[in-house]
Write a protein that holds these residues in place. Sequence first.
Motif, PDB file in Angstrom:
ATOM      1  N   ALA A 343      33.502  32.680  31.430  1.00  0.00           N
ATOM      2  CA  ALA A 343      32.522  33.483  30.692  1.00  0.00           C
ATOM      3  C   ALA A 343      31.510  34.122  31.639  1.00  0.00           C
ATOM      4  O   ALA A 343      31.150  35.298  31.478  1.00  0.00           O
ATOM      5  CB  ALA A 343      31.803  32.609  29.664  1.00  0.00           C
ATOM      6  N   LYS A 344      31.051  33.368  32.626  1.00  0.00           N
ATOM      7  CA  LYS A 344      30.095  33.911  33.595  1.00  0.00           C
ATOM      8  C   LYS A 344      30.724  35.044  34.399  1.00  0.00           C
ATOM      9  O   LYS A 344      30.076  36.055  34.686  1.00  0.00           O
ATOM     10  CB  LYS A 344      29.641  32.789  34.540  1.00  0.00           C
ATOM     11  CG  LYS A 344      28.620  33.212  35.604  1.00  0.00           C
ATOM     12  CD  LYS A 344      27.284  33.547  34.980  1.00  0.00           C
ATOM     13  CE  LYS A 344      26.164  33.581  35.995  1.00  0.00           C
ATOM     14  NZ  LYS A 344      26.353  34.543  37.082  1.00  0.00           N
ATOM     15  N   PHE A 345      31.998  34.912  34.749  1.00  0.00           N
ATOM     16  CA  PHE A 345      32.700  35.941  35.496  1.00  0.00           C
ATOM     17  C   PHE A 345      32.778  37.240  34.672  1.00  0.00           C
ATOM     18  O   PHE A 345      32.511  38.334  35.172  1.00  0.00           O
ATOM     19  CB  PHE A 345      34.109  35.449  35.845  1.00  0.00           C
ATOM     20  CG  PHE A 345      34.773  36.194  36.960  1.00  0.00           C
ATOM     21  CD1 PHE A 345      34.628  35.775  38.267  1.00  0.00           C
ATOM     22  CD2 PHE A 345      35.542  37.317  36.705  1.00  0.00           C
ATOM     23  CE1 PHE A 345      35.236  36.460  39.311  1.00  0.00           C
ATOM     24  CE2 PHE A 345      36.159  38.013  37.725  1.00  0.00           C
ATOM     25  CZ  PHE A 345      36.008  37.578  39.035  1.00  0.00           C
ATOM     26  N   PHE A 346      33.119  37.111  33.386  1.00  0.00           N
ATOM     27  CA  PHE A 346      33.167  38.285  32.508  1.00  0.00           C
ATOM     28  C   PHE A 346      31.776  38.900  32.341  1.00  0.00           C
ATOM     29  O   PHE A 346      31.634  40.115  32.234  1.00  0.00           O
ATOM     30  CB  PHE A 346      33.749  37.889  31.149  1.00  0.00           C
ATOM     31  CG  PHE A 346      35.213  38.191  31.003  1.00  0.00           C
ATOM     32  CD1 PHE A 346      35.672  39.054  30.029  1.00  0.00           C
ATOM     33  CD2 PHE A 346      36.140  37.615  31.853  1.00  0.00           C
ATOM     34  CE1 PHE A 346      37.020  39.340  29.889  1.00  0.00           C
ATOM     35  CE2 PHE A 346      37.492  37.874  31.734  1.00  0.00           C
ATOM     36  CZ  PHE A 346      37.946  38.742  30.755  1.00  0.00           C
ATOM     37  N   ASN A 347      30.761  38.054  32.300  1.00  0.00           N
ATOM     38  CA  ASN A 347      29.393  38.552  32.187  1.00  0.00           C
ATOM     39  C   ASN A 347      29.011  39.398  33.395  1.00  0.00           C
ATOM     40  O   ASN A 347      28.349  40.434  33.270  1.00  0.00           O
ATOM     41  CB  ASN A 347      28.426  37.383  32.031  1.00  0.00           C
ATOM     42  CG  ASN A 347      26.979  37.819  31.977  1.00  0.00           C
ATOM     43  OD1 ASN A 347      26.280  37.776  32.986  1.00  0.00           O
ATOM     44  ND2 ASN A 347      26.522  38.249  30.818  1.00  0.00           N
ATOM     45  N   GLU A 348      29.426  38.973  34.582  1.00  0.00           N
ATOM     46  CA  GLU A 348      29.122  39.733  35.802  1.00  0.00           C
ATOM     47  C   GLU A 348      29.761  41.111  35.762  1.00  0.00           C
ATOM     48  O   GLU A 348      29.243  42.064  36.340  1.00  0.00           O
ATOM     49  CB  GLU A 348      29.605  38.968  37.041  1.00  0.00           C
ATOM     50  CG  GLU A 348      28.875  37.671  37.313  1.00  0.00           C
ATOM     51  CD  GLU A 348      27.405  37.878  37.652  1.00  0.00           C
ATOM     52  OE1 GLU A 348      27.089  38.864  38.330  1.00  0.00           O
ATOM     53  OE2 GLU A 348      26.575  37.065  37.222  1.00  0.00           O
ATOM     54  N   MET A 349      30.904  41.236  35.080  1.00  0.00           N
ATOM     55  CA  MET A 349      31.591  42.520  34.975  1.00  0.00           C
ATOM     56  C   MET A 349      31.078  43.361  33.794  1.00  0.00           C
ATOM     57  O   MET A 349      31.552  44.475  33.575  1.00  0.00           O
ATOM     58  CB  MET A 349      33.097  42.301  34.812  1.00  0.00           C
ATOM     59  CG  MET A 349      33.776  41.654  35.995  1.00  0.00           C
ATOM     60  SD  MET A 349      35.574  41.608  35.807  1.00  0.00           S
ATOM     61  CE  MET A 349      35.755  40.527  34.390  1.00  0.00           C
TER      62      MET A 349
END
Length: 481
Positions: A343-349
């Motif tokens: 989820a954090k990775f998708f948030n960064e994108m």
Amino acid sequence: MTSDKLQQILQQGEGLEIEFKTSAFELNKDAFESVCAFLNRRGGHLLLGVNNNGGIEGVIENCIPDIIHNIVTNANNHQKLNPPFYLSPEVIDIDDRKIIHLYIPESSQVHNTNGRIFDRNDDGDFDITKHADQVAKLYLRKQTTYSENNVFPYLELADFKPALFKRIRVLAEHERAGHPWMEMSDDELLRSAGLYKKDPLTGKSGYTLAAALLLGKDETIMNVLPHYKTDAIVRISNPDRFDDRDDIRTNLVDSYDRLMSFIGKHLPDKFYQEGEHRTSLRDRLFREVISNLLIHREFTNAFPAKLIIEKDRVYAENWSRPHGAGLIDPANFAPFPKNPVIAKFFNEMGRVDELGSGVRSTFRYCSVYTPGAHPQFIEGDIFKTVIPLKNIGKTTPVKESGWPQVRRKVRRKFGEKFGESSEKILLVIFRSNGLSASAIGKEVGISSRAVEKQLARLKDLGIIKRVGPDKGGYWEISDLS
């Protein structure tokens, strides 16, 4: 958070999942000890502007921006909170005072603040840094609870898609100028995103299941998770089988794009004004549905994730680790992260917002996309999201105060026998910008090819104009004065 929910928390008092801090004019020095402890234990609510007895003292209004800035900055600072974690403070007015609310979910990782590891119990936050047995148990619990952290010691950089690293850097840079990923090597990026860990059971280090799912080659993903797939299906003309299907067995970044394209292929769009910008209502709505389908999923279960388009609804379902049962109430629910690292990775994108916002956004956009309807989120072993489509083929009521004037201007300029079908097409465009030719054809009762010819004619006459690109733009009635 609603005022009723806040009052319940205040009445309940401090405990395992609730902590009060006064923070009248600055953030308490020990506030991040509570943040760290909540992340490591079961999550919880941190209320600033409240004394230990639950009395509301409030935060000085002029100090609120600095306190919030301090929270957000430190939460993303490796030296203050490691690994960093996205936090979203919320200011709430109550009894003519302002308090700051932080919902801190349980994390899939072990966090430390200022180099010290804190855990939580009913009496508060405890420094367990020097208690090796407690630290080991904490790591073990995280490892066994969150399968995204499963370590694969023999995965190498060669097992990841090189082109994907370039894509995610572009997306992250677009979301935040000067994003740290731009200056990192591929391995540094993976490690900074929490995708390289040490297995506390075996002592071996390596890239994780989350790393493989996010950036792995297709064969890599099939090797570590042979049952993994996402099924996109259309069942309208042939409900017993399917009209169209996409069997997706690739990384989560490309899966998102394929699912969004599948939705774009089979559902009409509606453009509307959000702030000062026109935006795609369909994309805003299904961005949330698809992100939730991909991110909040228990990948170790063989149940495939599904996105199914039917005549009167779209529904998505995936295997989950439930923390409740039944319908979710957007006004009164505590979001729980299934795969916080992903989820954090998708948030960064920029493909997902903070935890919990997706449910609220889906309710907001669904009520506009499908007038009078509301989505359903059903918690259980299989998590289901249902988007009704019962009114999707209908335009919103025409603004009678505007359309007659437009019609008179057209007839005055081009004659009374302007054309019945052309006039109907103009009415549809007036009601709802952004519909496709096929959607307009359904409204008017002619083929999409005939609509395209009429649109070209109306454009040549200067009656309508194209705003934006061929794909993603929309038709608009020109200024006829």
